[in-house]
Design a protein around this motif. Structure first.
Motif, PDB file in Angstrom:
ATOM      1  N   LEU A  96     -39.568  95.435  65.831  1.00 56.74           N
ATOM      2  CA  LEU A  96     -38.674  95.241  64.698  1.00 56.74           C
ATOM      3  C   LEU A  96     -39.455  95.054  63.400  1.00 56.74           C
ATOM      4  O   LEU A  96     -39.153  95.650  62.370  1.00 56.74           O
ATOM      5  CB  LEU A  96     -37.764  94.037  64.946  1.00 56.74           C
ATOM      6  CG  LEU A  96     -36.641  93.795  63.936  1.00 56.74           C
ATOM      7  CD1 LEU A  96     -35.743  95.011  63.843  1.00 56.74           C
ATOM      8  CD2 LEU A  96     -35.846  92.552  64.304  1.00 56.74           C
ATOM      9  N   GLU A 139     -36.157  94.399  76.222  1.00 54.90           N
ATOM     10  CA  GLU A 139     -35.574  93.463  75.255  1.00 54.90           C
ATOM     11  C   GLU A 139     -34.993  94.205  74.058  1.00 54.90           C
ATOM     12  O   GLU A 139     -33.880  93.916  73.608  1.00 54.90           O
ATOM     13  CB  GLU A 139     -36.652  92.476  74.794  1.00 54.90           C
ATOM     14  CG  GLU A 139     -36.242  91.552  73.662  1.00 54.90           C
ATOM     15  CD  GLU A 139     -35.179  90.538  74.049  1.00 54.90           C
ATOM     16  OE1 GLU A 139     -34.383  90.163  73.176  1.00 54.90           O
ATOM     17  OE2 GLU A 139     -35.138  90.137  75.234  1.00 54.90           O
ATOM     18  N   PHE A 140     -35.718  95.198  73.557  1.00 60.84           N
ATOM     19  CA  PHE A 140     -35.289  95.903  72.351  1.00 60.84           C
ATOM     20  C   PHE A 140     -34.398  97.106  72.648  1.00 60.84           C
ATOM     21  O   PHE A 140     -33.736  97.610  71.747  1.00 60.84           O
ATOM     22  CB  PHE A 140     -36.510  96.328  71.523  1.00 60.84           C
ATOM     23  CG  PHE A 140     -37.120  95.195  70.763  1.00 60.84           C
ATOM     24  CD1 PHE A 140     -36.656  94.857  69.503  1.00 60.84           C
ATOM     25  CD2 PHE A 140     -38.138  94.440  71.302  1.00 60.84           C
ATOM     26  CE1 PHE A 140     -37.193  93.797  68.795  1.00 60.84           C
ATOM     27  CE2 PHE A 140     -38.695  93.377  70.610  1.00 60.84           C
ATOM     28  CZ  PHE A 140     -38.222  93.049  69.355  1.00 60.84           C
ATOM     29  N   CYS A 141     -34.403  97.576  73.888  1.00 58.38           N
ATOM     30  CA  CYS A 141     -33.549  98.713  74.270  1.00 58.38           C
ATOM     31  C   CYS A 141     -32.595  98.275  75.377  1.00 58.38           C
ATOM     32  O   CYS A 141     -32.376  99.009  76.351  1.00 58.38           O
ATOM     33  CB  CYS A 141     -34.394  99.898  74.726  1.00 58.38           C
ATOM     34  SG  CYS A 141     -35.367 100.644  73.427  1.00 58.38           S
ATOM     35  N   GLY A 171     -30.933  93.361  70.182  1.00 55.60           N
ATOM     36  CA  GLY A 171     -31.663  93.286  71.434  1.00 55.60           C
ATOM     37  C   GLY A 171     -30.940  92.451  72.472  1.00 55.60           C
ATOM     38  O   GLY A 171     -29.799  92.008  72.275  1.00 55.60           O
ATOM     39  N   GLN A 179     -40.802  93.828  76.985  1.00 59.52           N
ATOM     40  CA  GLN A 179     -40.540  93.886  75.556  1.00 59.52           C
ATOM     41  C   GLN A 179     -39.662  95.087  75.204  1.00 59.52           C
ATOM     42  O   GLN A 179     -38.758  94.998  74.370  1.00 59.52           O
ATOM     43  CB  GLN A 179     -41.871  93.961  74.791  1.00 59.52           C
ATOM     44  CG  GLN A 179     -41.763  93.770  73.293  1.00 59.52           C
ATOM     45  CD  GLN A 179     -41.549  92.317  72.898  1.00 59.52           C
ATOM     46  OE1 GLN A 179     -41.218  91.496  73.734  1.00 59.52           O
ATOM     47  NE2 GLN A 179     -41.723  92.018  71.622  1.00 59.52           N
ATOM     48  N   GLY A 204     -29.781  98.180  66.473  1.00 61.44           N
ATOM     49  CA  GLY A 204     -31.009  97.414  66.656  1.00 61.44           C
ATOM     50  C   GLY A 204     -30.891  96.100  67.390  1.00 61.44           C
ATOM     51  O   GLY A 204     -31.878  95.402  67.558  1.00 61.44           O
ATOM     52  N   TRP A 234     -34.758 102.431  68.946  1.00 61.69           N
ATOM     53  CA  TRP A 234     -33.849 101.516  69.617  1.00 61.69           C
ATOM     54  C   TRP A 234     -32.666 102.236  70.243  1.00 61.69           C
ATOM     55  O   TRP A 234     -31.948 102.955  69.571  1.00 61.69           O
ATOM     56  CB  TRP A 234     -33.318 100.461  68.631  1.00 61.69           C
ATOM     57  CG  TRP A 234     -34.262  99.330  68.483  1.00 61.69           C
ATOM     58  CD1 TRP A 234     -34.283  98.163  69.193  1.00 61.69           C
ATOM     59  CD2 TRP A 234     -35.358  99.266  67.591  1.00 61.69           C
ATOM     60  NE1 TRP A 234     -35.325  97.380  68.787  1.00 61.69           N
ATOM     61  CE2 TRP A 234     -36.007  98.030  67.799  1.00 61.69           C
ATOM     62  CE3 TRP A 234     -35.875 100.131  66.626  1.00 61.69           C
ATOM     63  CZ2 TRP A 234     -37.127  97.641  67.088  1.00 61.69           C
ATOM     64  CZ3 TRP A 234     -36.989  99.747  65.916  1.00 61.69           C
ATOM     65  CH2 TRP A 234     -37.600  98.515  66.148  1.00 61.69           C
TER      66      TRP A 234
END
Length: 412
Positions: A200, A323-325, A244, A320, A242, A225
């Motif tokens: 991010l 978490e973001f996708c 998460g 990670q 975006g 994302w």
């Protein structure tokens, strides 16, 4: 007595030579037998797949311009980035050209390969190449799926909706390498390992990602994302791209919207290709819709020369990315369950089906491409390398063509 010993020694020597000859013969036969099996493996890995059967399917492949007029369907492909979608597009292009079908193609060539747009936007803002019978049979372009009701404004009722998905971890890694994302960040001294520590932060610093989460109407490939969810129609449910995993678990409103989004996808998608189980997916797809084996024969198109496998990442990096996708991760799990349900209804030998497609692929490769099969272009993409016979054969040319070339063929 001496003669007796000589005779015995001679007998032993002759016996030893005979045993040695027999052993060598057995070994030579064994090697020959193994080699013959290696040769036969070009055509089959089971006793049921015959040389004649593969040659019959190969003959069908070489008749790629002759329509049988049977089992002709309308297909719409939800085309996810870096999820075997180029290979699927090639297959559908060949299927459409063979049967003389019409394609959803915008007249403005600059809109086709930039970023996805919805079919509603296409009809309103990007005039399509006219269809002779005013019906569009196939769509393989980048577009945002908006549901069957809106799709049927452009394509016939009953159009079969197919999609491809990929493990979001490897898809994220592959997209980073494929698009300008990696190159732009590397110029700023940010490699993948550093980027994934705080995607991010670096996206806001260098990629133009907004300071606040936004609802993207048109998916942007550069922003990694939840890329797959964007193409599947995330916008329709007003879910920011975006957000998460942490944001979602803390917001019940987001959870409800995502649940509705996943329900629509599960309800309206007729078949899903799992990129990590591509041959299995292709075999089931062929059987479900009654296609010929030559229709689903394929080479991998737009194959990355870099290793984008999950195994190259640490567990922390994988976590990670999830978490973001996280929406993509939920979509992937939903589609995996759907795929397994489809598989449960099989009434045929899946291994046998896969064997035929693999042997046919090998036979086509033997005829069309050079022994090393792939060449790497300047953009680090691996492309099938045609041999002299393949260069002269339109069917060989079609099976290795990239999308933009096939688009040009259709337009002209």
């Amino acid at each position: 007595m001496l003669n007796t010993k000589k005779t015995a020694l001679r007998f032993l020597l002759i016996s030893f030579i005979l045993v040695l000859v027999v052993c060598i013969s057995i070994r030579e036969f064994t090697v020959y037998y193994e080699e013959m099996h290696k040769i036969s493996d070009i055509f089959s890995t089971t006793k049921n797949v015959s040389y004649k059967e593969i040659e019959s399917d190969f003959k069908s492949f070489k008749q790629c311009q002759i329509s049988t007029g049977e089992n002709i369907h309308n297909f719409y492909l939800i085309k996810s980035y870096k999820a075997a979608s180029s290979t699927l597009s090639n297959m559908l292009y060949r299927y459409g050209l063979k049967h003389g079908l019409s394609f959803v193609e915008p007249q403005d060539t600059t809109t086709n390969q930039i970023f996805p747009f919805s079919h509603l936007d296409t009809a309103a803002n990007y005039p399509l190449i006219p269809s002779c019978d005013k019906v569009y049979n196939l769509s393989t372009i980048h577009s945002r799926f908006e549901g069957k009701d809106k799709l049927e404004k452009t394509m016939p009722i009953g159009t079969i909706i197919i999609a491809s998905v990929r493990n979001p971890i490897s898809q994220f890694r592959s997209s980073f390498n494929y698009f300008d994302t990696g190159k732009r960040l590397e110029k700023k001294g940010v490699n993948f390992a550093r980027f994934i520590e705080d995607p991010l932060k670096f996206s806001r610093m260098y990629l133009g990602f907004p300071k606040e989460f936004v609802i993207l109407k048109k998916p942007k490939a550069l922003l990694l994302w939840n890329q797959q969810s964007q193409v599947f129609g995330l916008y329709d449910f007003k879910i920011p791209v975006g957000i998460g995993r942490k944001n979602i678990l803390e917001n019940k409103n987001y959870q409800m919207k995502i649940e509705k989004f996943l329900e629509r996808v599960d309800r309206e998608v007729d078949f899903v290709f799992m990129a990590e189980r591509f041959m299995e997916s292709m075999a089931i797809f062929r059987e479900m819709f009654g296609l010929e084996y030559s229709d689903v024969a394929h080479f991998k198109i737009n194959l990355m020369s870099r290793n984008n496998s999950v195994e190259t990442l640490t567990q922390q990096q994988q976590d990670q990315i999830i978490e973001f996708c996280y929406i993509d991760w939920l979509l992937y799990q939903k589609m995996l369950v759907k795929f397994e349900k489809i598989k449960l209804n099989l009434r045929y030998d899946l291994k046998y089906e896969i064997d035929i497609i693999q042997r046919l692929n090998a036979r086509i490769a033997q005829y069309c491409v050079k022994p090393n099969q792939y060449k790497t272009d300047q953009s680090e993409m691996m492309l099938p390398d045609l041999n002299e016979a393949g260069e002269k054969d339109v069917c060989c040319q079609r099976i290795v063509e990239q999308e933009w070339i096939l688009n040009h063929i259709i337009r002209t």
